[in-house]
Design a protein around this motif. Structure first.
Motif, mmCIF file in Angstrom:
data_model
loop_
_atom_site.group_PDB
_atom_site.id
_atom_site.type_symbol
_atom_site.label_atom_id
_atom_site.label_comp_id
_atom_site.label_asym_id
_atom_site.label_seq_id
_atom_site.Cartn_x
_atom_site.Cartn_y
_atom_site.Cartn_z
ATOM 1 N N VAL A 14 66.455 49.895 13.200
ATOM 2 C CA VAL A 14 66.043 49.451 11.580
ATOM 3 C C VAL A 14 64.732 48.949 11.151
ATOM 4 O O VAL A 14 64.010 49.422 10.233
ATOM 5 N N GLY A 18 62.087 50.701 8.786
ATOM 6 C CA GLY A 18 60.935 49.617 7.787
ATOM 7 C C GLY A 18 59.708 50.101 7.764
ATOM 8 O O GLY A 18 58.937 50.414 6.843
ATOM 9 N N TRP A 32 58.023 45.402 -1.455
ATOM 10 C CA TRP A 32 58.323 44.709 0.040
ATOM 11 C C TRP A 32 58.261 43.235 -0.174
ATOM 12 O O TRP A 32 59.340 42.778 0.314
ATOM 13 N N LEU A 205 64.428 45.506 7.762
ATOM 14 C CA LEU A 205 63.343 46.470 7.309
ATOM 15 C C LEU A 205 62.012 45.883 6.655
ATOM 16 O O LEU A 205 61.103 46.553 7.049
ATOM 17 N N THR A 206 62.083 44.686 6.199
ATOM 18 C CA THR A 206 60.809 44.201 6.076
ATOM 19 C C THR A 206 60.007 43.802 7.048
ATOM 20 O O THR A 206 58.774 43.685 7.114
#
Length: 305
Positions: A14, A18, A32, A205-206
């Motif tokens: 994941v 990202g 974001w 993701l970030t």
């Protein structure tokens, strides 16, 4: 294959997604920051509240575990202070210090249920309560003394930011609910549970979106030193303290996992705000995030022996 390695695949998958989303432009760059703020200030506190409020801490060594976790960060702070003896500018030292003591607990939280079960996940969540304020106080103190800022830091505002941190408040509220036996079921708990489930994927993701490979060229020698401190020295310190305080089993594995986590993106934000070496900090976060995929399973396996 090790259960920890298997559990890490989706976590770092994941994170990689990202990075790919940011590079592709499918998610616009300005978005974001909003995703990160939503996850950190609303969804993650809900996740921590539910995890802690529903946990059975009577069956785990929470006291010795918490003491070892706090002691590990204090010990790393002392170790990192020794590096001030090396010739380097003050702002660079502040980023080196942050690199050694800050931890990205969200990676461990995402890993914990699959790798350690419900008991390990509960301990990983509980560790946030004492360690987040402790680490922030240490880092702010070092930044105040050795950071290079155009304005005098507002220590009252910084202190208020620490004690009103949504992560800390979520942990304390969850612990209160656990002791009181309230909000562990019912519509309120179910709502928080549903909201909290979205937090870890979004935060991962970030983390990936924030990876900056160009920053690895900033002070490679210092970054190598900070990576060594974070991924090799810190896990060893946490392991030693755990053994000393009688922490064992799943609790010891989680404790060592805390020490072995990669650097936190919050360190870059603080470096930028209080006069640290922000580019070097970004390089540290990127390098430790990539290398932790290798080192975390090794350290956790050592703790499980």
């Amino acid at each position: 294959m090790s259960p920890v390695v298997i559990a890490l695949f989706p976590v770092f998958g994941v994170i990689a997604l990202g990075w790919a989303l940011r590079r592709s432009g499918l998610v616009a760059a300005p978005l974001w920051g909003g995703i990160n703020k939503l996850s950190y200030q609303a969804l993650m506190p809900a996740f921590l509240f539910i995890t802690i409020s529903r946990a059975d801490y009577a069956s785990v060594p929470a006291g010795s575990f918490m003491l070892a976790a706090a002691g590990g960060f204090l010990a790393m702070g002392i170790i990192m202070m020794a590096f001030r003896l090396l010739p380097m500018p003050g702002p660079v030292f502040t980023s080196l210090f942050q690199g050694g003591v800050r931890w990205n607990g969200f990676v461990l939280l995402a890993l914990a249920p699959a790798a350690f079960g419900e008991e390990g996940a509960a301990l990983a969540a509980l560790a946030f309560a004492p360690t987040v304020p402790l680490v922030n106080v240490m880092c702010v103190a070092v930044m105040t003394v050795w950071g290079k800022s155009e304005h005098t830091p507002n220590l009252k505002r910084v202190g208020l930011r620490i004690i009103t941190n949504p992560i800390i408040l979520g942990c304390l509220a969850g612990l209160t609910a656990n002791v009181a036996g309230v909000f562990q079921s019912g519509p309120v708990a179910d709502t928080l549970d549903l909201a909290g489930r979205a937090s870890l994927p979004l935060i991962l993701l970030t983390i990936g979106a924030g990876l900056d490979f160009t920053s690895l060229r900033a002070r490679p020698g210092i970054i190598s030193l900070s990576v060594t401190a974070k991924l090799l020295i810190a896990p060893a310190v946490f392991y030693a303290l755990g053994i000393l305080l009688g922490v064992e089993g799943v609790a010891l594995a989680v404790l060592v996992g805390i020490g072995a986590t990669p650097g936190a993106a919050a360190a870059y934000v603080l470096a930028r705000e209080m006069g640290g070496d922000a580019e070097m900090m970004a390089g540290h976060v990127t390098a430790t995030t990539l290398l932790a995929a290798i080192t975390m399973p090794i350290w956790i396996a050592i703790a499980a022996l």
